[in-house]
Design an enzyme around this catalytic site. Structure first.
Site, mmCIF file in Angstrom:
data_model
loop_
_atom_site.group_PDB
_atom_site.id
_atom_site.type_symbol
_atom_site.label_atom_id
_atom_site.label_comp_id
_atom_site.label_asym_id
_atom_site.label_seq_id
_atom_site.Cartn_x
_atom_site.Cartn_y
_atom_site.Cartn_z
ATOM 1 C CG ASP A 20 12.625 15.501 -8.082
ATOM 2 O OD1 ASP A 20 12.885 14.612 -7.252
ATOM 3 O OD2 ASP A 20 11.481 15.675 -8.553
ATOM 4 C CG LEU A 47 16.212 12.330 -8.436
ATOM 5 C CD1 LEU A 47 17.484 11.824 -9.099
ATOM 6 C CD2 LEU A 47 15.025 12.191 -9.386
ATOM 7 C CG ASP A 88 15.707 17.894 0.892
ATOM 8 O OD1 ASP A 88 14.634 18.506 0.719
ATOM 9 O OD2 ASP A 88 15.928 17.161 1.873
ATOM 10 C CB THR A 114 -3.967 18.895 -2.531
ATOM 11 O OG1 THR A 114 -4.988 17.899 -2.562
ATOM 12 C CG2 THR A 114 -3.584 19.143 -1.078
ATOM 13 C CG ASP A 115 -9.173 18.170 -4.055
ATOM 14 O OD1 ASP A 115 -8.219 17.505 -3.593
ATOM 15 O OD2 ASP A 115 -10.027 17.677 -4.814
ATOM 16 C CD GLU A 116 -5.895 14.420 -0.453
ATOM 17 O OE1 GLU A 116 -5.737 13.998 0.708
ATOM 18 O OE2 GLU A 116 -5.369 13.903 -1.447
ATOM 19 C CE1 TYR A 137 0.047 15.913 0.127
ATOM 20 C CE2 TYR A 137 -2.250 15.232 -0.014
ATOM 21 C CZ TYR A 137 -1.153 15.886 -0.563
ATOM 22 O OH TYR A 137 -1.258 16.515 -1.773
ATOM 23 C CE LYS A 185 0.655 20.453 -1.176
ATOM 24 N NZ LYS A 185 1.861 20.831 -1.984
ATOM 25 N NE ARG A 202 -10.495 10.918 -2.974
ATOM 26 C CZ ARG A 202 -11.266 10.654 -1.946
ATOM 27 N NH1 ARG A 202 -12.566 10.928 -1.998
ATOM 28 N NH2 ARG A 202 -10.773 10.114 -0.849
ATOM 29 C CG ASP A 238 -12.218 3.196 4.073
ATOM 30 O OD1 ASP A 238 -11.331 3.511 3.254
ATOM 31 O OD2 ASP A 238 -13.313 3.767 4.146
#
Length: 339
Positions: free
Chosen positions: A33, A35, A59, A125-127, A153, A157, A217, A275
């Site tokens: 990690d 960090l 990293d 991710t589902d995004e 983002y 992914k 969500r 928003d």
């Protein structure tokens, strides 16, 4: 079996480490990690003295360091949780998301090719699927849903997912990918919806809700997610994508009201703010594939999981209170101060 878990000082990664060390006492878990702001070493304090656990500050973009770690540990599996993951931050600074989420993934897979592994697992991710309309509750994301990203983002992914599948096809790397819905539970970083609302409510601060709070969500309790990844690692088919969903769809505003009620706080604390740009309206996952192939189903209903989560934050105030300071406060003010 030695497993390298990247991003293991973060929310889902740390819960996965706890799950694996508890279930497989003969496994060695090596946590890598960097960090960054969301990685918290104190989260891993329960396992730091475990002889089968090692922490390495590194990293995933550091090719030399990653190769050195593979030479030392000879891992059988790699599970990549390491990612920049907050959509708002990606809108402010896309570049770091591309570096970590795409190039970092490449470094890890190059190390897997060079030193040999039995499984590389990418936590996605589902995004990557974009969003679904609020007026079509019959629609769900399946593994065949086309990628249609909305933010830097989710684009980063999706790019990583495509790279992982390309490494499988081109080099024969044994890979799997899981795409999950929104997680919640212990050790969730306080910038995310549920812990942010709990922390603010306890301190009688405004509860900032995007738009009208109508975004939906599908919520997945983090322990259920960890069990699903465990199953995919040991029984999932190489080269496959598995959707992991909770069948717990909730509107943001309803979650905030549940938290207010549980903590005895007035709903007048709720403050609607401008928003988010490109804000996805609804996510909903169809987990039929992982259920039919691997027998997985979510075990935790949202009504139970949210109460367990609220109780954890009440019992572990020191953990999150030490986080809400410094860089996070500056970021928080930048994101919500003028809305």
């Amino acid at each position: 079996m030695t497993i390298i878990v990247t991003g293991g000082a973060g929310f889902i990664g740390s819960n996965f480490i706890f799950h694996m060390l508890g279930k497989y006492p003969d496994y060695r878990i090596v946590c890598l990690d960097k960090l960054t702001y969301a990685g918290n070493l104190s989260t891993l304090s329960p396992v730091m003295d475990n002889p089968n656990f090692r922490f390495v500050k590194l990293d995933i973009c550091d090719r030399e360091g990653v190769y050195k770690l593979f030479e030392e540990e000879h891992p059988g599996m790699v599970v990549n949780f390491a990612a920049e993951s907050h959509v708002d931050r990606s809108i402010e600074n896309p570049e770091v998301f591309l570096q970590t989420n795409i190039l970092g993934t490449q470094v890890l897979m190059d190390a897997c090719r060079k030193y040999g592994i039995t499984r590389y697992h990418q936590v996605s991710t589902d995004e990557v699927y974009g969003d679904l309309p609020l007026d079509r509750p019959d629609l769900f994301f399946t593994e065949e849903t086309p990628i249609h990203t909305s933010s830097p983002y989710s684009s980063s992914k999706a790019g990583a997912d495509l790279l992982v599948l390309a490494y499988h096809r081109t080099y024969g790397l044994p890979v799997t990918i899981s795409r999950c819905s929104n997680n919640y539970g212990p050790y969730h970083f306080p910038e995310k919806l549920i812990p942010l609302m709990i922390a603010n409510a306890l301190n009688d601060k405004p509860l900032p809700v995007y738009g009208k709070g109508e975004n939906v969500r599908d919520w997945l309790y983090v322990e259920d997610h960890c069990k699903a990844i465990d199953l995919i690692l040991h029984k999932g088919r190489v080269g496959e994508v598995y959707n992991i969903g909770g069948h717990n769809e909730m509107r943001n505003i309803d979650i905030v009201k549940i938290i207010c009620k549980a903590l005895g706080k007035p709903e007048s604390l709720i403050t609607f703010v401008t928003d988010r740009k490109g804000h996805d309206m609804r996510y909903a996952i169809d987990p039929t594939k992982i259920h039919s192939e691997l027998g997985w189903l979510p075990e935790t209903k949202f009504a139970d999981g949210i109460q367990k989560t609220i109780a954890w934050y009440l019992d572990n105030r020191q953990w999150w209170e030490t986080i809400i300071s410094g860089e996070y406060q500056n970021y928080y003010e930048k994101m919500y101060g003028n809305r």
